[in-house]
Design an enzyme around this catalytic site. Sequence first.
Site, short mmCIF file in Angstrom:
data_model
loop_
_atom_site.label_atom_id
_atom_site.label_comp_id
_atom_site.label_asym_id
_atom_site.label_seq_id
_atom_site.Cartn_x
_atom_site.Cartn_y
_atom_site.Cartn_z
N ARG A 1 2.93 4.86 6.41
CA ARG A 1 3.33 4.15 7.63
C ARG A 1 3.85 2.74 7.36
NH1 ARG A 1 -2.39 4.84 10.38
NH2 ARG A 1 -2.89 4.21 8.24
N CYS B 1 0.84 -1.20 0.00
CA CYS B 1 0.00 0.00 0.00
C CYS B 1 0.88 1.25 0.00
CB CYS B 1 -0.91 0.00 1.23
SG CYS B 1 -2.09 1.39 1.25
N CYS C 1 -6.07 0.08 6.98
CA CYS C 1 -5.84 0.60 5.62
C CYS C 1 -7.00 1.52 5.23
CB CYS C 1 -5.74 -0.55 4.63
SG CYS C 1 -5.40 -0.01 2.94
N HIS D 1 -2.15 -3.98 5.02
CA HIS D 1 -1.95 -3.57 6.42
C HIS D 1 -3.29 -3.28 7.07
CE1 HIS D 1 -2.58 0.86 5.88
NE2 HIS D 1 -2.37 0.52 4.63
N ASP E 1 0.42 3.78 1.74
CA ASP E 1 0.38 4.36 3.08
C ASP E 1 1.79 4.66 3.61
OD1 ASP E 1 0.16 4.55 6.04
OD2 ASP E 1 -1.93 4.01 5.68
CO CO Z 1 -3.43 1.22 3.00
#
Ligand code: CO
Length: 214
Positions: A46, A42, A101, A98, A44
């Site tokens: 993080r 992803c 998400c 994750h 993302d």
């Molecule tokens: Co995500």
Amino acid sequence: MSNYQELFDNNKKWVESIIAKDATFFERLSKFQSPDFLYIGCSDSRVPANEIMGLEPGEVFVHRNVANLVVSIDLNVMSVINYAVAQLKVKHIIVCGHYNCGGVKAAMEPKDLGILNPWLRNIRDVYRLHNAELSAIADEHARYNRLVELNVQEQCVNVIKTAVVQKSYAQNRYPVVHGWVFDLETGYIKDLEIDFDEKLKDIQQIYNLTGGQY
Ligand code: CO
């Protein structure tokens, strides 16, 4: 919180710290790449691919998008998979989702999300495919977590559907496809232990693309 100029200062420090340990690191890095892993994760912020696996530059080929989707008409992800398998000859393909998400969360909401609709539709399709299991989970957070896992599983299946993966596996016994979920609350990776051979066998009943030219 970094400001923009700090990025260059950080870069300088990073280069210096690597050279201090290994003077010819970048000279070698510039010559070629031969990673064993393709990571599809992803976007993302993080979930940084190299860091969670403890890998250095040159050790993993990376593709990231919203909610780690593998869509057959997405030229971007399909080019990455083709190049990684046919040219780099990666031994493992990892799809890593994750918990928490935002993409998966958005797909659970009955809302018009504009340009995101066609992208998130892929996750809503995962929900539809697994509706019986998901609807039986009363707790919304548990259902959300399970959808994250099932989304990873279905994206692994989408990787297995590709001709390049099927043909390479028939010839070389690699790449093997793995499904993971990264837990933001602990930092640990959970291996969904997807049975690659079983999934491949299932898929090839309908999507067998091993015939014809490589
Ligand atoms: Co995500």
